[in-house]
Design a protein around this motif. Structure first.
Motif, PDB file in Angstrom:
ATOM      1  N   ASP A 138       0.826  -1.203   0.000  1.00 53.63           N
ATOM      2  CA  ASP A 138       0.000   0.000   0.000  1.00 53.63           C
ATOM      3  C   ASP A 138       0.862   1.255   0.000  1.00 53.63           C
ATOM      4  O   ASP A 138       1.929   1.303   0.636  1.00 53.63           O
ATOM      5  CB  ASP A 138      -0.919   0.017   1.227  1.00 53.63           C
ATOM      6  N   ASP A 139       0.382   2.251  -0.702  1.00 58.43           N
ATOM      7  CA  ASP A 139       0.969   3.583  -0.661  1.00 58.43           C
ATOM      8  C   ASP A 139       0.265   4.369   0.443  1.00 58.43           C
ATOM      9  O   ASP A 139      -0.956   4.524   0.428  1.00 58.43           O
ATOM     10  CB  ASP A 139       0.807   4.276  -2.009  1.00 58.43           C
ATOM     11  N   ALA A 140       1.020   4.837   1.420  1.00 56.22           N
ATOM     12  CA  ALA A 140       0.417   5.479   2.592  1.00 56.22           C
ATOM     13  C   ALA A 140      -0.404   6.703   2.194  1.00 56.22           C
ATOM     14  O   ALA A 140      -1.507   6.918   2.714  1.00 56.22           O
ATOM     15  CB  ALA A 140       1.499   5.868   3.591  1.00 56.22           C
ATOM     16  N   THR A 141       0.078   7.504   1.247  1.00 57.13           N
ATOM     17  CA  THR A 141      -0.654   8.701   0.835  1.00 57.13           C
ATOM     18  C   THR A 141      -1.946   8.336   0.105  1.00 57.13           C
ATOM     19  O   THR A 141      -3.004   8.928   0.358  1.00 57.13           O
ATOM     20  CB  THR A 141       0.229   9.569  -0.062  1.00 57.13           C
ATOM     21  N   ALA A 142      -1.890   7.342  -0.779  1.00 61.29           N
ATOM     22  CA  ALA A 142      -3.094   6.934  -1.515  1.00 61.29           C
ATOM     23  C   ALA A 142      -4.121   6.309  -0.580  1.00 61.29           C
ATOM     24  O   ALA A 142      -5.329   6.572  -0.710  1.00 61.29           O
ATOM     25  CB  ALA A 142      -2.715   5.961  -2.625  1.00 61.29           C
ATOM     26  N   VAL A 143      -3.662   5.488   0.364  1.00 61.30           N
ATOM     27  CA  VAL A 143      -4.598   4.861   1.313  1.00 61.30           C
ATOM     28  C   VAL A 143      -5.237   5.920   2.209  1.00 61.30           C
ATOM     29  O   VAL A 143      -6.443   5.879   2.479  1.00 61.30           O
ATOM     30  CB  VAL A 143      -3.870   3.793   2.136  1.00 61.30           C
ATOM     31  N   THR A 144      -4.450   6.887   2.666  1.00 51.21           N
ATOM     32  CA  THR A 144      -5.004   7.935   3.520  1.00 51.21           C
ATOM     33  C   THR A 144      -6.004   8.798   2.766  1.00 51.21           C
ATOM     34  O   THR A 144      -7.051   9.176   3.306  1.00 51.21           O
ATOM     35  CB  THR A 144      -3.865   8.802   4.073  1.00 51.21           C
ATOM     36  N   ALA A 145      -5.711   9.120   1.507  1.00 48.83           N
ATOM     37  CA  ALA A 145      -6.644   9.915   0.709  1.00 48.83           C
ATOM     38  C   ALA A 145      -7.961   9.168   0.498  1.00 48.83           C
ATOM     39  O   ALA A 145      -9.047   9.758   0.623  1.00 48.83           O
ATOM     40  CB  ALA A 145      -6.011  10.273  -0.629  1.00 48.83           C
ATOM     41  N   ALA A 146      -7.889   7.872   0.184  1.00 43.54           N
ATOM     42  CA  ALA A 146      -9.112   7.082   0.012  1.00 43.54           C
ATOM     43  C   ALA A 146      -9.876   6.957   1.325  1.00 43.54           C
ATOM     44  O   ALA A 146     -11.118   6.997   1.349  1.00 43.54           O
ATOM     45  CB  ALA A 146      -8.763   5.705  -0.545  1.00 43.54           C
ATOM     46  N   GLN A 147      -9.157   6.792   2.431  1.00 36.48           N
ATOM     47  CA  GLN A 147      -9.813   6.689   3.729  1.00 36.48           C
ATOM     48  C   GLN A 147     -10.525   7.984   4.099  1.00 36.48           C
ATOM     49  O   GLN A 147     -11.678   7.963   4.564  1.00 36.48           O
ATOM     50  CB  GLN A 147      -8.784   6.327   4.792  1.00 36.48           C
ATOM     51  N   LEU A 148      -9.873   9.122   3.909  1.00 41.72           N
ATOM     52  CA  LEU A 148     -10.506  10.400   4.216  1.00 41.72           C
ATOM     53  C   LEU A 148     -11.690  10.673   3.305  1.00 41.72           C
ATOM     54  O   LEU A 148     -12.706  11.236   3.743  1.00 41.72           O
ATOM     55  CB  LEU A 148      -9.480  11.524   4.093  1.00 41.72           C
ATOM     56  N   ARG A 149     -11.595  10.279   2.052  1.00 42.39           N
ATOM     57  CA  ARG A 149     -12.721  10.466   1.137  1.00 42.39           C
ATOM     58  C   ARG A 149     -13.938   9.659   1.596  1.00 42.39           C
ATOM     59  O   ARG A 149     -15.074  10.162   1.574  1.00 42.39           O
ATOM     60  CB  ARG A 149     -12.315  10.072  -0.276  1.00 42.39           C
ATOM     61  N   ASP A 150     -13.713   8.415   1.997  1.00 43.99           N
ATOM     62  CA  ASP A 150     -14.827   7.600   2.476  1.00 43.99           C
ATOM     63  C   ASP A 150     -15.437   8.176   3.748  1.00 43.99           C
ATOM     64  O   ASP A 150     -16.667   8.168   3.923  1.00 43.99           O
ATOM     65  CB  ASP A 150     -14.344   6.166   2.726  1.00 43.99           C
ATOM     66  N   VAL A 151     -14.600   8.676   4.655  1.00 39.69           N
ATOM     67  CA  VAL A 151     -15.114   9.244   5.898  1.00 39.69           C
ATOM     68  C   VAL A 151     -15.951  10.484   5.622  1.00 39.69           C
ATOM     69  O   VAL A 151     -17.048  10.653   6.180  1.00 39.69           O
ATOM     70  CB  VAL A 151     -13.945   9.558   6.857  1.00 39.69           C
ATOM     71  N   VAL A 152     -15.467  11.365   4.760  1.00 37.57           N
ATOM     72  CA  VAL A 152     -16.222  12.583   4.444  1.00 37.57           C
ATOM     73  C   VAL A 152     -17.533  12.236   3.736  1.00 37.57           C
ATOM     74  O   VAL A 152     -18.576  12.840   4.021  1.00 37.57           O
ATOM     75  CB  VAL A 152     -15.346  13.532   3.597  1.00 37.57           C
ATOM     76  N   ASP A 153     -17.507  11.281   2.839  1.00 43.24           N
ATOM     77  CA  ASP A 153     -18.751  10.877   2.163  1.00 43.24           C
ATOM     78  C   ASP A 153     -19.768  10.320   3.154  1.00 43.24           C
ATOM     79  O   ASP A 153     -20.975  10.603   3.038  1.00 43.24           O
ATOM     80  CB  ASP A 153     -18.433   9.840   1.092  1.00 43.24           C
ATOM     81  N   ARG A 154     -19.303   9.546   4.125  1.00 47.29           N
ATOM     82  CA  ARG A 154     -20.245   9.013   5.120  1.00 47.29           C
ATOM     83  C   ARG A 154     -20.775  10.127   6.026  1.00 47.29           C
ATOM     84  O   ARG A 154     -21.952  10.086   6.428  1.00 47.29           O
ATOM     85  CB  ARG A 154     -19.558   7.933   5.955  1.00 47.29           C
ATOM     86  N   LEU A 155     -19.948  11.108   6.351  1.00 47.87           N
ATOM     87  CA  LEU A 155     -20.432  12.224   7.168  1.00 47.87           C
ATOM     88  C   LEU A 155     -21.475  13.041   6.427  1.00 47.87           C
ATOM     89  O   LEU A 155     -22.481  13.470   7.009  1.00 47.87           O
ATOM     90  CB  LEU A 155     -19.256  13.107   7.583  1.00 47.87           C
ATOM     91  N   VAL A 156     -21.261  13.260   5.146  1.00 47.50           N
ATOM     92  CA  VAL A 156     -22.245  14.004   4.356  1.00 47.50           C
ATOM     93  C   VAL A 156     -23.530  13.199   4.214  1.00 47.50           C
ATOM     94  O   VAL A 156     -24.644  13.740   4.337  1.00 47.50           O
ATOM     95  CB  VAL A 156     -21.649  14.369   2.981  1.00 47.50           C
ATOM     96  N   ALA A 157     -23.407  11.891   3.975  1.00 48.60           N
ATOM     97  CA  ALA A 157     -24.605  11.058   3.841  1.00 48.60           C
ATOM     98  C   ALA A 157     -25.345  10.930   5.162  1.00 48.60           C
ATOM     99  O   ALA A 157     -26.573  10.779   5.174  1.00 48.60           O
ATOM    100  CB  ALA A 157     -24.213   9.669   3.320  1.00 48.60           C
ATOM    101  N   GLY A 158     -24.634  10.990   6.282  1.00 46.89           N
ATOM    102  CA  GLY A 158     -25.278  10.898   7.588  1.00 46.89           C
ATOM    103  C   GLY A 158     -25.842  12.207   8.104  1.00 46.89           C
ATOM    104  O   GLY A 158     -26.339  12.246   9.230  1.00 46.89           O
TER     105      GLY A 158
END
Length: 478
Positions: free
Chosen positions: A167-187
């Motif tokens: 895993d690339d730490a920067t790519a994994v962190t970017a994908a993780q933050l994107r998923d978290v923000v999407d769930r916060l907006v959906a919630g």
């Protein structure tokens, strides 16, 4: 009378929210959920710090044997996506202006004594001295948590992802933050309009410029610490009429270590703090790095982007115990920042240290890294159980009383630490419904194994006493 009724209403809502989250957690345990649910209760019920998973099995909350505990961790299943959605829908703390502040950091689960465990990485561990850092094999986990304001060590963990060898730490962190923000907006935690963007703070180990470019389409603002020996570029000057040649892409150099290269700041503030004395903040707008096709930008196709942001320099009078405080440089992805934006950026960055207290609690008290699990999938299950356990502590905070030790100072109900709330949880659990079913063995136990029949020879009696002996009397069964 009105104050007591208000307190009872708040306590009733907190109790209902804690019970509702427990039911949602049980629904996320799709295989061996009864065992995993009781194991999570045992973590909260343990009288002291958790040193191993085996010592949780004799507790009254754990009604199954230690074999069921191993089966639950090794063969159970947790719907992590559903649990992430449940965590994003809980009441989350906010800053005074209503903004959500997230922090991302990596904490390792060190497994230097497990050479047969797969997917281990060399984790960077800091020592007590500056030159005492080491690289120890283990499983690194990337956590995303919501920060609170004020003098508190409480956070709300929203996500955890284990980093693999490829895993690339920067790519994994970017994908993780994107998923978290999407769930916060959906919630329903963020609404478009006049609501401020979600603020994300990182430490110097992250490439905040690359993260800001990867998340540029989301309503977020990134603030990350950068090293004090960096060199950035100022905005390119205006092109004068009649000038020939190719226009420059970047402006003059901005060297952090050379104040003579600093132009006049666009923002300058002074704030009085209780722990650090006077805090002086200066900021420069539209400062950007000069990117090259290296590191995170190695595989970037096309022309490299020009990422302009606000560069912030924070300097305080002293640290704790009157230690000398070096200047802290941070980079904010927001341009055109005002005095209030610059102050909120460095104040939110200082709140990032609360996540370190959370790591210390889940490791030393809740026993996150104590079980000696072999498979990384089992470590993921135990990690999500610890996250759910910590969330239950946060939801039960309005219901807890101060059961302090004689050596501890009293604390008001709203300022209890997670360790003190855990002492009261054993009394709260008695009034909460238990979704786990009682153990019902489907077959009788094996019992005591039968012993083999033993035949012992008996010496023959003398001829003069027994007379004639038979063949049956020569051997006797005992």
């Amino acid at each position: 009378m009105r104050v007591s009724l208000l307190a009872e209403t708040v306590a009733g809502e907190a109790f209902a929210e804690a019970s509702r989250f427990r039911d949602e957690l049980y629904a996320c345990l799709t295989a061996r959920g009864d065992e995993l649910c009781e194991l999570a209760d045992a973590v909260l019920r343990a009288p002291g710090a958790v040193h191993s998973a085996v010592e949780l099995t004799p507790l009254p909350e754990h009604r199954r044997g230690h074999g069921a505990m191993y089966y639950g961790l090794n063969q159970g299943r947790i719907d992590a996506d559903r649990l992430r959605t449940v965590l994003a829908g809980l009441p989350l703390p906010r800053f005074p202006d209503g903004r959500l502040v997230l922090a991302v950091d990596v904490s390792p689960w060190l497994r230097s004594d497990a050479p047969c465990s797969p997917d281990r990485l060399f984790c960077h561990v800091y020592g007590r001295a500056k030159t005492a850092s080491q690289f120890i094999p283990g499983w690194p986990y990337s956590f995303v948590a919501v920060m609170e304001t004020g003098a508190t060590s409480w956070t709300q963990i929203l996500d955890a992802v284990r980093l693999g060898p490829a895993d690339d730490a920067t790519a994994v962190t970017a994908a993780q933050l994107r998923d978290v923000v999407d769930r916060l907006v959906a919630g329903g935690q963020w609404h478009s309009g006049n609501e401020p963007d979600i603020l994300i703070v990182t430490d110097a180990g992250y490439d905040v410029t690359c993260l800001a470019w990867a998340l540029r389409d989301l309503p977020v603002e990134l603030v990350g610490r950068i090293r004090s020996d960096r060199v950035m570029r100022l905005p390119k000057p205006a092109r004068l009429p009649g000038t020939n040649g190719r226009p420059p892409e970047h402006g003059p150099e901005f060297r952090f270590a050379k104040p003579e290269t600093w132009p006049e700041p666009t923002v300058s503030t002074r704030t009085a703090t209780a722990n650090y004395g006077k805090a002086v903040t200066v900021a420069w707008d539209r400062v950007h790095p000069r990117l090259t096709h290296r590191a995170a930008w190695l595989d970037h196709e096309g022309e490299l982007p020009l990422i302009e942001a606000t560069l912030i320099r924070l300097e305080v009078e002293h640290l704790s115990k009157d230690r000398e405080a070096p200047a802290v440089w941070s980079w904010s992805s927001k341009t055109g920042a005002t005095d209030a934006d610059a102050d909120q950026a460095w104040q939110a960055f200082l709140r990032r240290s609360d996540l370190e207290h959370t790591f210390r609690l889940i490791k030393q008290t809740l026993g996150w890294t104590k079980p000696r699990l072999r498979e990384p999938e089992a470590a993921d299950r135990w990690t999500w159980l610890i996250i759910a356990t910590y969330t239950r502590l946060r939801l039960a905070r309005p219901l807890a009383r101060d059961l302090r030790h004689p050596r501890e100072k009293p604390a008001p109900p709203g300022r209890l630490t997670p360790a003190r709330v855990r002492r009261t949880f054993r009394n709260l659990r008695q009034h909460m419904p238990c979704p786990a079913r009682a153990p019902k063995p489907h077959r009788p136990g094996p019992g005591r194994p039968p012993s083999p029949r033993m035949f012992w020879p008996i010496s023959p009696l003398p001829q003069w006493r027994s007379g004639r002996r038979s063949a049956a009397s020569k051997w006797c069964r005992c």
